[in-house]
Design an enzyme around this catalytic site. Structure first.
Site, PDB file in Angstrom:
ATOM      1  N   GLY A  85       0.807  -1.215   0.000  1.00 36.96           N
ATOM      2  CA  GLY A  85       0.000   0.000   0.000  1.00 36.96           C
ATOM      3  C   GLY A  85       0.842   1.267   0.000  1.00 36.96           C
ATOM      4  N   GLY A  86       2.077   1.177  -0.542  1.00 37.50           N
ATOM      5  CA  GLY A  86       2.941   2.356  -0.652  1.00 37.50           C
ATOM      6  C   GLY A  86       3.597   2.788   0.651  1.00 37.50           C
TER       7      GLY A  86
ATOM      8  N   ARG B  42      -2.047 -11.997  -5.656  1.00 35.47           N
ATOM      9  CA  ARG B  42      -3.502 -11.831  -5.476  1.00 35.47           C
ATOM     10  C   ARG B  42      -4.069 -11.098  -6.685  1.00 35.47           C
ATOM     11  NH1 ARG B  42      -3.409  -6.280  -4.705  1.00 35.47           N
ATOM     12  NH2 ARG B  42      -1.532  -5.514  -3.677  1.00 35.47           N
TER      13      ARG B  42
HETATM   14  P1  ADP Z   1      -2.801  -2.882  -6.000  1.00 32.23           P
HETATM   15  O1  ADP Z   1      -1.410  -3.403  -5.706  1.00 32.23           O
HETATM   16  O2  ADP Z   1      -3.800  -3.942  -6.320  1.00 32.23           O
HETATM   17  O3  ADP Z   1      -2.791  -1.758  -6.947  1.00 32.23           O
HETATM   18  P2  ADP Z   1      -2.956  -1.273  -3.604  1.00 32.23           P
HETATM   19  O4  ADP Z   1      -1.479  -1.179  -3.381  1.00 32.23           O
HETATM   20  O5  ADP Z   1      -3.715  -0.051  -3.924  1.00 32.23           O
HETATM   21  O6  ADP Z   1      -3.340  -2.380  -4.651  1.00 32.23           O
HETATM   22  O7  ADP Z   1      -3.573  -1.984  -2.348  1.00 32.23           O
HETATM   23  C1  ADP Z   1      -4.884  -2.475  -2.362  1.00 32.23           C
HETATM   24  C2  ADP Z   1      -5.435  -2.489  -0.996  1.00 32.23           C
HETATM   25  O8  ADP Z   1      -4.706  -3.371  -0.173  1.00 32.23           O
HETATM   26  C3  ADP Z   1      -5.371  -1.151  -0.309  1.00 32.23           C
HETATM   27  O9  ADP Z   1      -6.514  -1.051   0.506  1.00 32.23           O
HETATM   28  C4  ADP Z   1      -4.109  -1.229   0.522  1.00 32.23           C
HETATM   29  O10 ADP Z   1      -4.173  -0.368   1.611  1.00 32.23           O
HETATM   30  C5  ADP Z   1      -4.131  -2.689   0.910  1.00 32.23           C
HETATM   31  N1  ADP Z   1      -2.793  -3.267   1.091  1.00 32.23           N
HETATM   32  C6  ADP Z   1      -1.922  -3.604   0.136  1.00 32.23           C
HETATM   33  N2  ADP Z   1      -0.828  -4.189   0.651  1.00 32.23           N
HETATM   34  C7  ADP Z   1      -1.013  -4.219   1.991  1.00 32.23           C
HETATM   35  C8  ADP Z   1      -0.248  -4.710   3.103  1.00 32.23           C
HETATM   36  N3  ADP Z   1       0.929  -5.296   2.955  1.00 32.23           N
HETATM   37  N4  ADP Z   1      -0.765  -4.563   4.330  1.00 32.23           N
HETATM   38  C9  ADP Z   1      -1.963  -3.977   4.503  1.00 32.23           C
HETATM   39  N5  ADP Z   1      -2.724  -3.531   3.503  1.00 32.23           N
HETATM   40  C10 ADP Z   1      -2.272  -3.627   2.277  1.00 32.23           C
HETATM   41  P1  ADP Z   2       4.138  -1.630  -2.346  1.00 31.33           P
HETATM   42  O1  ADP Z   2       4.340  -3.010  -1.793  1.00 31.33           O
HETATM   43  O2  ADP Z   2       3.790  -0.630  -1.328  1.00 31.33           O
HETATM   44  O3  ADP Z   2       3.259  -1.640  -3.546  1.00 31.33           O
HETATM   45  P2  ADP Z   2       6.400  -1.346  -4.161  1.00 31.33           P
HETATM   46  O4  ADP Z   2       7.696  -2.015  -3.881  1.00 31.33           O
HETATM   47  O5  ADP Z   2       5.540  -1.960  -5.197  1.00 31.33           O
HETATM   48  O6  ADP Z   2       5.609  -1.199  -2.811  1.00 31.33           O
HETATM   49  O7  ADP Z   2       6.671   0.167  -4.528  1.00 31.33           O
HETATM   50  C1  ADP Z   2       5.602   1.101  -4.638  1.00 31.33           C
HETATM   51  C2  ADP Z   2       6.031   2.277  -5.492  1.00 31.33           C
HETATM   52  O8  ADP Z   2       7.184   2.916  -4.936  1.00 31.33           O
HETATM   53  C3  ADP Z   2       6.440   1.923  -6.905  1.00 31.33           C
HETATM   54  O9  ADP Z   2       5.346   1.852  -7.780  1.00 31.33           O
HETATM   55  C4  ADP Z   2       7.383   3.063  -7.258  1.00 31.33           C
HETATM   56  O10 ADP Z   2       6.669   4.223  -7.600  1.00 31.33           O
HETATM   57  C5  ADP Z   2       8.078   3.337  -5.941  1.00 31.33           C
HETATM   58  N1  ADP Z   2       9.347   2.590  -5.841  1.00 31.33           N
HETATM   59  C6  ADP Z   2       9.542   1.419  -5.207  1.00 31.33           C
HETATM   60  N2  ADP Z   2      10.821   1.011  -5.305  1.00 31.33           N
HETATM   61  C7  ADP Z   2      11.479   1.942  -6.042  1.00 31.33           C
HETATM   62  C8  ADP Z   2      12.829   2.112  -6.485  1.00 31.33           C
HETATM   63  N3  ADP Z   2      13.785   1.230  -6.196  1.00 31.33           N
HETATM   64  N4  ADP Z   2      13.125   3.210  -7.220  1.00 31.33           N
HETATM   65  C9  ADP Z   2      12.176   4.121  -7.518  1.00 31.33           C
HETATM   66  N5  ADP Z   2      10.891   4.041  -7.121  1.00 31.33           N
HETATM   67  C10 ADP Z   2      10.526   2.959  -6.377  1.00 31.33           C
END
Ligand code: ADP
Ligand code: ADP
Ligand code: MG
Length: 448
Positions: free
Chosen positions: A164-165, A292
């Protein structure tokens, strides 16, 4: 095929799962919190049971109550949707112990991919390029600093359990690294109950491009092309589209093959998303895998004509994937806007409340996935997604024109929403042009 499936989720994704089940003639069991008694998923399911109070920890994450409802109602499988229990290996394990099918990969696979540092090593070993970084989890500050000094700044400290960023810290120079590790660990502990962090290069101005994969239990793996999710705010997606405006057929085939080979190699089962970063030379790096169904899956459905939820459920029931890679074709362009109960003029602050009016757009190429309706009260306890507005057109231009029209038709009153933000974006020349979009787009153009 299953006779009955329990949906361990709420909101729009619960509806999406119920719809897929209905088309497969599967009976549905909803679970809900006390705050969600009036939610549409409760009305649409064949049966519904309250599993606890508003707080997610006591309802949608209440493992024993959810398993009890599944057993009592005679459900054979549990669909976890996204968020909540969808990436909880312990829950998948618990399902197995009670002879319930968890609609997703095995607990071992969820564990392996859910730990993002381990996932990188696994995918690297299976032949995928990964974001350069220090191998594995480490709390050794001297080692981290030595690696970063060598690799060069900026670097990113990331929570291995992150999602979730959340749980990321950008480090621009050596004197900030120690603090960044400490604060990332504290945030990770608070948000995910696991303080472990890993470190990697911060890729400058990348595009977030992810590939949708499908893998059955018999080793057959295909991909459904990519989604470009570069329009983000605080590492969270706001707008997604397929195909990516910068992808070529050759590169898609090449990256797709690398991914399906790696997925077959590790023995993954079910639907999944491989998230990559592309730099400005179109070099690509594996970032993480989501084990998922994803929020933005509809844009893939729109351009491939494939119902991802039905395929996911079929594969979980042990059916073979009949689609072959050469059967997958891409038709036109699709865009999704996440419509949130947030005030874009106030830093996207969440603004739950009662929806007074709700007029949904329609017409050619328009799809709305939402659990909301007129007089529905958005509870403050969960995420702020009102719904997803998805358009499809013969090309990107038509998808954008339809999105403008649909956003204009979408009338939600009573609470602020992100509709005005999306309308501005659809009229913003750099977005419409499409070629220069990176994850930095919002900041670069002063939109946040
Ligand atoms: P997607 O990866 O499908 O684009 P999001 O990153 O927007 O989805 O996450 C989808 C939902 O799951 C959101 O409500 C986010 O807050 C929740 N979420 C994603 N990863 C986690 C996590 N590791 N722990 C808790 N909530 C999560
Ligand atoms: P989450 O599990 O919260 O989705 P991600 O690892 O997918 O986390 O990263 C979420 C976002 O953060 C990416 O879509 C990108 O915008 C940024 N990000 C993550 N890792 C990097 C990286 N090494 N360099 C630049 N941007 C990054
Ligand atoms: Mg991600």
């Amino acid at each position: 095929m299953f006779n009955k499936v329990l949906i361990a989720n709420r909101g729009e994704i619960a509806l999406r799962i119920i719809r897929a089940c209905k088309e497969l003639s599967i009976k549905t069991v909803a679970v809900y919190s006390q705050a969600d008694a009036d939610s549409l998923h409760v009305l649409m399911a064949d049966e519904a049971y309250c599993v606890g109070p508003a707080a997610a920890a006591k309802s949608y994450l209440n493992v024993s109550n959810i398993i009890s409802v599944a057993l009592m109602s005679g459900a054979e499988a549990i669909h976890p949707g996204y968020g909540f229990m969808s990436e909880r290996a312990d829950f998948a394990e618990m399902c197995k112990e009670h002879d319930l099918v968890f609609i997703g990969p095995s607990p071992e696979m969820i564990r392996q991919m859910g730990d993002k540092a381990t996932a990188k090593q696994t995918m690297l070993a299976a032949g995928m390029p990964v974001v350069p970084g220090l191998d594995g989890i480490t709390a050794d500050h001297a080692k981290i600093k030595a690696w970063a000094d060598e690799a060069g700044y900026p670097v990113l400290v990331k929570a291995t359990a992150g999602g979730g960023g959340k749980g990321m810290r950008l480090v621009e120079s050596a004197d900030h690294i120690e603090n960044a590790v400490h604060s990332a660990q504290a945030e990770a502990q608070a948000a995910f109950g696991n303080p472990d962090v890993y470190i990697e290069k911060y890729i400058l101005k990348p595009r977030h491009i992810e590939f949708q994969i499908l893998a059955d239990k018999y080793g057959h793996v295909i991909h459904l092309g990519e989604r470009d999710c570069s329009i983000q705010r605080r590492h969270q997606k706001l707008i997604e589209e397929a195909p990516s405006p910068v992808m070529t057929t050759e590169l898609r085939e090449k990256v797709g093959r690398t991914i399906t080979d790696a997925i077959a190699e590790i023995g993954y089962e079910g639907v999944g998303t491989v998230e990559l970063l592309f730099d400005n030379h179109m070099n690509y790096y594996f970032m993480e895998m989501n084990t998922r169904i994803q929020v933005e899956h509809p844009v893939t459905e729109m351009i491939t004509g494939i119902d991802l939820l039905k395929e996911q459920i079929r594969m979980a029931a042990g059916e073979r994937l009949t689609l072959k890679q050469e059967d997958v074709t891409f038709n036109g362009h699709s865009i999704e806007c996440r419509i949130n109960a947030e005030d874009p003029s106030k830093g996207f602050a969440p603004r739950p409340g009662t929806i007074d009016g709700f007029i949904v757009p329609g017409g050619p190429g328009v799809r709305v996935d939402s659990h909301c309706y007129q007089d529905y009260k958005i509870p403050p306890y969960y995420d702020s997604l009102i719904g997803k507005l998805i358009t499809h057109g013969k090309d990107r231009e038509e998808a954008i024109i339809r999105m403008r029209r649909a956003l204009d038709e979408f009338a939600i009153t009573g609470i602020p929403t992100t509709i005005p933000f999306h309308l501005d974006m659809m009229n913003f020349a750099p977005f419409v042009e499409g070629k220069e979009i990176t994850t930095n787009f919002m900041v670069e153009h002063g939109l946040v």
